[in-house]
Design a protein around this motif. Sequence first.
Motif, PDB file in Angstrom:
ATOM      1  N   ARG A   1      14.873  -0.727  15.223  1.00 53.98           N
ATOM      2  CA  ARG A   1      16.241  -1.142  15.531  1.00 53.98           C
ATOM      3  C   ARG A   1      16.688  -2.248  14.573  1.00 53.98           C
ATOM      4  NH1 ARG A   1      20.273  -0.860  19.207  1.00 53.98           N
ATOM      5  NH2 ARG A   1      21.341  -2.797  19.759  1.00 53.98           N
ATOM      6  N   ARG A   2      15.784  -3.149  14.250  1.00 53.47           N
ATOM      7  CA  ARG A   2      16.114  -4.241  13.325  1.00 53.47           C
ATOM      8  C   ARG A   2      16.459  -3.690  11.941  1.00 53.47           C
ATOM      9  NH1 ARG A   2      12.363  -9.410  13.037  1.00 53.47           N
ATOM     10  NH2 ARG A   2      13.748 -10.029  14.711  1.00 53.47           N
ATOM     11  N   GLU A   3      15.710  -2.716  11.464  1.00 60.55           N
ATOM     12  CA  GLU A   3      16.003  -2.114  10.159  1.00 60.55           C
ATOM     13  C   GLU A   3      17.335  -1.360  10.199  1.00 60.55           C
ATOM     14  OE1 GLU A   3      11.526  -1.274   8.405  1.00 60.55           O
ATOM     15  OE2 GLU A   3      12.440   0.189   9.757  1.00 60.55           O
ATOM     16  N   ALA A   4      17.615  -0.711  11.313  1.00 66.15           N
ATOM     17  CA  ALA A   4      18.887  -0.002  11.446  1.00 66.15           C
ATOM     18  C   ALA A   4      20.057  -0.987  11.448  1.00 66.15           C
ATOM     19  CB  ALA A   4      18.891   0.840  12.719  1.00 66.15           C
ATOM     20  N   LEU A   5      19.883  -2.140  12.087  1.00 65.56           N
ATOM     21  CA  LEU A   5      20.927  -3.158  12.078  1.00 65.56           C
ATOM     22  C   LEU A   5      21.128  -3.715  10.666  1.00 65.56           C
ATOM     23  CD1 LEU A   5      20.307  -5.159  15.375  1.00 65.56           C
ATOM     24  CD2 LEU A   5      22.220  -3.655  14.828  1.00 65.56           C
ATOM     25  N   ARG A   6      20.040  -3.863   9.911  1.00 68.14           N
ATOM     26  CA  ARG A   6      20.158  -4.311   8.526  1.00 68.14           C
ATOM     27  C   ARG A   6      20.997  -3.328   7.718  1.00 68.14           C
ATOM     28  NH1 ARG A   6      18.793  -2.656   4.057  1.00 68.14           N
ATOM     29  NH2 ARG A   6      17.243  -1.199   4.808  1.00 68.14           N
ATOM     30  N   CYS A   7      20.735  -2.037   7.896  1.00 63.30           N
ATOM     31  CA  CYS A   7      21.511  -1.002   7.201  1.00 63.30           C
ATOM     32  C   CYS A   7      22.982  -1.069   7.588  1.00 63.30           C
ATOM     33  CB  CYS A   7      20.957   0.381   7.515  1.00 63.30           C
ATOM     34  SG  CYS A   7      19.308   0.688   6.892  1.00 63.30           S
TER      35      CYS A   7
ATOM     36  N   ARG B   1      20.745   7.499  15.366  1.00 62.14           N
ATOM     37  CA  ARG B   1      20.274   8.427  14.335  1.00 62.14           C
ATOM     38  C   ARG B   1      19.236   7.757  13.441  1.00 62.14           C
ATOM     39  NH1 ARG B   1      22.492   9.314   9.246  1.00 62.14           N
ATOM     40  NH2 ARG B   1      24.353   8.191   9.901  1.00 62.14           N
ATOM     41  N   ARG B   2      19.501   6.512  13.026  1.00 62.05           N
ATOM     42  CA  ARG B   2      18.555   5.812  12.165  1.00 62.05           C
ATOM     43  C   ARG B   2      17.235   5.531  12.882  1.00 62.05           C
ATOM     44  NH1 ARG B   2      19.637   6.006   6.863  1.00 62.05           N
ATOM     45  NH2 ARG B   2      19.459   3.824   6.346  1.00 62.05           N
ATOM     46  N   VAL B   3      17.297   5.228  14.180  1.00 66.77           N
ATOM     47  CA  VAL B   3      16.076   4.988  14.953  1.00 66.77           C
ATOM     48  C   VAL B   3      15.297   6.290  15.105  1.00 66.77           C
ATOM     49  CG1 VAL B   3      15.201   4.347  17.242  1.00 66.77           C
ATOM     50  CG2 VAL B   3      16.931   2.932  16.131  1.00 66.77           C
ATOM     51  N   SER B   4      16.007   7.398  15.315  1.00 62.93           N
ATOM     52  CA  SER B   4      15.313   8.684  15.443  1.00 62.93           C
ATOM     53  C   SER B   4      14.692   9.120  14.109  1.00 62.93           C
ATOM     54  CB  SER B   4      16.269   9.762  15.960  1.00 62.93           C
ATOM     55  OG  SER B   4      17.243  10.067  14.989  1.00 62.93           O
ATOM     56  N   GLU B   5      15.223   8.603  12.985  1.00 63.67           N
ATOM     57  CA  GLU B   5      14.646   8.899  11.672  1.00 63.67           C
ATOM     58  C   GLU B   5      13.375   8.098  11.404  1.00 63.67           C
ATOM     59  OE1 GLU B   5      17.761   8.012   8.929  1.00 63.67           O
ATOM     60  OE2 GLU B   5      18.867   9.855   9.358  1.00 63.67           O
ATOM     61  N   GLY B   6      13.050   7.165  12.303  1.00 63.98           N
ATOM     62  CA  GLY B   6      11.821   6.401  12.141  1.00 63.98           C
ATOM     63  C   GLY B   6      12.017   4.933  11.824  1.00 63.98           C
ATOM     64  N   LYS B   7      13.240   4.483  11.693  1.00 57.30           N
ATOM     65  CA  LYS B   7      13.494   3.071  11.430  1.00 57.30           C
ATOM     66  C   LYS B   7      13.425   2.286  12.740  1.00 57.30           C
ATOM     67  CE  LYS B   7      16.188   3.281   7.257  1.00 57.30           C
ATOM     68  NZ  LYS B   7      15.111   2.908   6.395  1.00 57.30           N
TER      69      LYS B   7
ATOM     70  N   GLY C   1       0.825  -1.201   0.000  1.00 58.11           N
ATOM     71  CA  GLY C   1       0.000   0.000   0.000  1.00 58.11           C
ATOM     72  C   GLY C   1       0.856   1.246   0.000  1.00 58.11           C
ATOM     73  N   LYS C   2       0.591   2.122   0.961  1.00 58.84           N
ATOM     74  CA  LYS C   2       1.344   3.370   1.052  1.00 58.84           C
ATOM     75  C   LYS C   2       2.626   3.222   1.869  1.00 58.84           C
ATOM     76  CE  LYS C   2      -2.729   6.274   0.629  1.00 58.84           C
ATOM     77  NZ  LYS C   2      -3.554   7.290   1.253  1.00 58.84           N
ATOM     78  N   THR C   3       2.799   2.090   2.510  1.00 56.74           N
ATOM     79  CA  THR C   3       3.978   1.857   3.339  1.00 56.74           C
ATOM     80  C   THR C   3       5.146   1.413   2.464  1.00 56.74           C
ATOM     81  OG1 THR C   3       2.553   1.149   5.148  1.00 56.74           O
ATOM     82  CG2 THR C   3       4.873   0.571   5.307  1.00 56.74           C
ATOM     83  N   GLN C   4       6.209   2.179   2.481  1.00 59.92           N
ATOM     84  CA  GLN C   4       7.423   1.853   1.739  1.00 59.92           C
ATOM     85  C   GLN C   4       8.486   1.419   2.726  1.00 59.92           C
ATOM     86  OE1 GLN C   4       7.915   2.028  -1.662  1.00 59.92           O
ATOM     87  NE2 GLN C   4       5.719   2.425  -1.824  1.00 59.92           N
ATOM     88  N   ARG C   5       8.890   0.147   2.672  1.00 60.82           N
ATOM     89  CA  ARG C   5       9.937  -0.325   3.565  1.00 60.82           C
ATOM     90  C   ARG C   5      10.683  -1.498   2.961  1.00 60.82           C
ATOM     91  NH1 ARG C   5       9.865  -4.184   6.769  1.00 60.82           N
ATOM     92  NH2 ARG C   5       8.268  -5.680   7.151  1.00 60.82           N
ATOM     93  N   ARG C   6      11.802  -1.814   3.568  1.00 60.60           N
ATOM     94  CA  ARG C   6      12.618  -2.960   3.164  1.00 60.60           C
ATOM     95  C   ARG C   6      12.814  -3.845   4.382  1.00 60.60           C
ATOM     96  NH1 ARG C   6      14.800   1.425   0.241  1.00 60.60           N
ATOM     97  NH2 ARG C   6      14.754   1.000  -1.979  1.00 60.60           N
ATOM     98  N   ARG C   7      12.998  -5.116   4.123  1.00 61.54           N
ATOM     99  CA  ARG C   7      13.191  -6.057   5.218  1.00 61.54           C
ATOM    100  C   ARG C   7      14.503  -6.805   5.027  1.00 61.54           C
ATOM    101  NH1 ARG C   7      12.747 -11.159   3.627  1.00 61.54           N
ATOM    102  NH2 ARG C   7      11.412 -11.703   1.879  1.00 61.54           N
ATOM    103  N   LEU C   8      14.855  -7.598   6.037  1.00 61.95           N
ATOM    104  CA  LEU C   8      16.050  -8.424   5.958  1.00 61.95           C
ATOM    105  C   LEU C   8      15.879  -9.502   4.901  1.00 61.95           C
ATOM    106  CD1 LEU C   8      16.846  -8.949   9.721  1.00 61.95           C
ATOM    107  CD2 LEU C   8      18.249  -7.746   8.082  1.00 61.95           C
ATOM    108  N   ASN C   9      16.949  -9.789   4.220  1.00 59.48           N
ATOM    109  CA  ASN C   9      16.963 -10.858   3.230  1.00 59.48           C
ATOM    110  C   ASN C   9      17.168 -12.181   3.960  1.00 59.48           C
ATOM    111  OD1 ASN C   9      17.386 -12.535   1.078  1.00 59.48           O
ATOM    112  ND2 ASN C   9      18.874 -11.195   0.078  1.00 59.48           N
TER     113      ASN C   9
ATOM    114  N   TYR D   1      25.243   6.072  14.915  1.00 58.78           N
ATOM    115  CA  TYR D   1      24.569   5.764  13.655  1.00 58.78           C
ATOM    116  C   TYR D   1      23.230   5.068  13.920  1.00 58.78           C
ATOM    117  CZ  TYR D   1      23.579   3.533   9.177  1.00 58.78           C
ATOM    118  OH  TYR D   1      22.973   3.113   8.031  1.00 58.78           O
ATOM    119  N   ILE D   2      23.233   4.076  14.807  1.00 54.53           N
ATOM    120  CA  ILE D   2      21.997   3.346  15.125  1.00 54.53           C
ATOM    121  C   ILE D   2      20.977   4.295  15.755  1.00 54.53           C
ATOM    122  CG2 ILE D   2      21.003   1.574  16.645  1.00 54.53           C
ATOM    123  CD1 ILE D   2      22.285   0.336  14.260  1.00 54.53           C
TER     124      ILE D   2
END
Length: 153
Positions: free
Chosen positions: A123-129, A115-121, A76-84, A112-113
């Motif tokens: 913790r799991r998505e930040a670890l993937r990055c 900052r990524r969490v404060s951007e809305g990601k 839908g309107k949610t744009q995200r990526r997940r772990l492979n 870095y982690i």
Amino acid sequence: MLARRIQHLTEEIEDLTTRIRDVITQHNPQLLACYGVGPDTAATLLIAAGDNPERLHSDASFAALCGVSPVEASSGKTQRRRLNRDGNRQANSALYTIVLARLRWDTSTRGYIDRRVSEGKTRREALRCLKRYVAREIHRLITRTTAHVLASY
């Protein structure tokens, strides 16, 4: 008797770690110099890359091999990526170990982690990055060293 067995196994582990470190130092000394990379994780990543790391044409191909490339999981309107979930699971685990070591001891990684969490990601998505970033760094070290070794022949 149990204490002697533990002592013997500890000595055996230390001997094997020394042997692994010597082999890696001969083939790719820069890999062990990378922050958070130990002999076990370096060996796992070199095994994943194989005898011909030049077949990994880009850092994205190495990331896919290690299972840290992003996979679209949008709906839908949610744009995200997940772990492979694909790829070499041992290499993925090695990258995760490197990330955990950096999170524990490196303040810039923790920043870095955060900052990524404060951007809305999450913790799991930040670890993937972060795992993807480490995969980029490792790919550069593996391919640069093999290119240097091949050029010297």
